[in-house]
Design an enzyme around this catalytic site. Sequence first.
Site, PDB file in Angstrom:
ATOM      1  N   ASP A 177       0.840  -1.195   0.000  1.00  0.00           N
ATOM      2  CA  ASP A 177       0.000   0.000   0.000  1.00  0.00           C
ATOM      3  C   ASP A 177       0.876   1.246   0.000  1.00  0.00           C
ATOM      4  O   ASP A 177       1.820   1.364   0.798  1.00  0.00           O
ATOM      5  CB  ASP A 177      -0.911   0.002   1.228  1.00  0.00           C
ATOM      6  N   ASN A 185      -2.388  12.478  -4.035  1.00  0.00           N
ATOM      7  CA  ASN A 185      -3.316  12.918  -5.085  1.00  0.00           C
ATOM      8  C   ASN A 185      -3.784  14.343  -4.845  1.00  0.00           C
ATOM      9  O   ASN A 185      -3.900  15.143  -5.786  1.00  0.00           O
ATOM     10  CB  ASN A 185      -4.514  11.973  -5.154  1.00  0.00           C
ATOM     11  N   ASP A 194      -1.625   8.753 -10.959  1.00  0.00           N
ATOM     12  CA  ASP A 194      -1.602   7.636 -11.916  1.00  0.00           C
ATOM     13  C   ASP A 194      -0.169   7.302 -12.334  1.00  0.00           C
ATOM     14  O   ASP A 194       0.207   6.132 -12.435  1.00  0.00           O
ATOM     15  CB  ASP A 194      -2.429   7.990 -13.157  1.00  0.00           C
ATOM     16  N   GLU A 220      -4.839   2.076  -4.685  1.00  0.00           N
ATOM     17  CA  GLU A 220      -3.376   2.187  -4.668  1.00  0.00           C
ATOM     18  C   GLU A 220      -2.721   0.939  -4.083  1.00  0.00           C
ATOM     19  O   GLU A 220      -1.507   0.905  -3.879  1.00  0.00           O
ATOM     20  CB  GLU A 220      -2.949   3.424  -3.871  1.00  0.00           C
TER      21      GLU A 220
END
Length: 314
Positions: A177, A185, A194, A220
Amino acid sequence: MYAINAPARVADQRIRLLAESSSDLIQRFNEHGIREYVSPSSLKILGVPADKLIGTSVFTDLHPEDAAGAIAAATRLKEGSPQETVLTRHVKPTGEEIWLDTAMSRLPTTMHGETPRAVAVTRDVTSQKKRQDELDVLAHSDGLTGLANRRYFDLRLDALLRQKDEEWKPVSLILIDADHFKQFNDTYGHAAGDRCLMELAEILHNVVRQDDVAARYGGEELAALLPNTDGKAAEAIALRIQEKLALRRRPHAGNPPWERVTLSMGVSTADAPGGGQEALIRMAHRALYKAKSLGRNRVVNAQDFPSHVHSVSR
């Protein structure tokens, strides 16, 4: 030369009439797999003139992994099976590998003790096989990262955990993770998020071995499914992933104290049959949550935490 009785000769003439104008490769072979007739299309399909193939084995130049299956199918024909179909790879004289779809039919015998023979009709399906493989990859891949998707991950994990007891080999799972990824983000934008996931996928793909499955587990969260791998070996793989990411030093201001992208990882291992898919995943998640509660940027093994906790300080 091969002795052929009158009924067989009639059958042979019929085969020739059909074969001479067919784009498919048509062959007749005896009980030993030796070619007695080969149609002219052998030059186009196999890259070898028909006259050069007479008297040779139909199993010549097959891919080693496919030869056993083709021989087994021919043996079943010899023992009475009316028809068999095989998909094989063949290597042409140029070195090019092609896929062949072959339907083999046993020819009827009219005399007691007559040597059984068979006819094989072969079609080059290389382009179709390539398209199908591409579709399979798309069906099993995550669109953003190119890693395996969750569906394929679940299928492979289920298959690995169904090993026979006497053939059991350990199966390990790493759940991965990205730390504080929401803040990443929010700070850098979803396009950058991304790109970050794609970079993580590239690292994961480069670290895992050929038989392993690198997957996007969700959001993610990534995963590495490691067949024939014990907990210690899985930890070593997880640490290599962390180390390679640390060298990239991708900035992440919302991830103190490192201020770069880091990963928390949970490792679990099925050392013996009977645990099931849910148990292995649950243990890996438990280890992952422990890694986060201990401060993130570390690897925790579900088998022996909290004593076995690894962090990357670079």
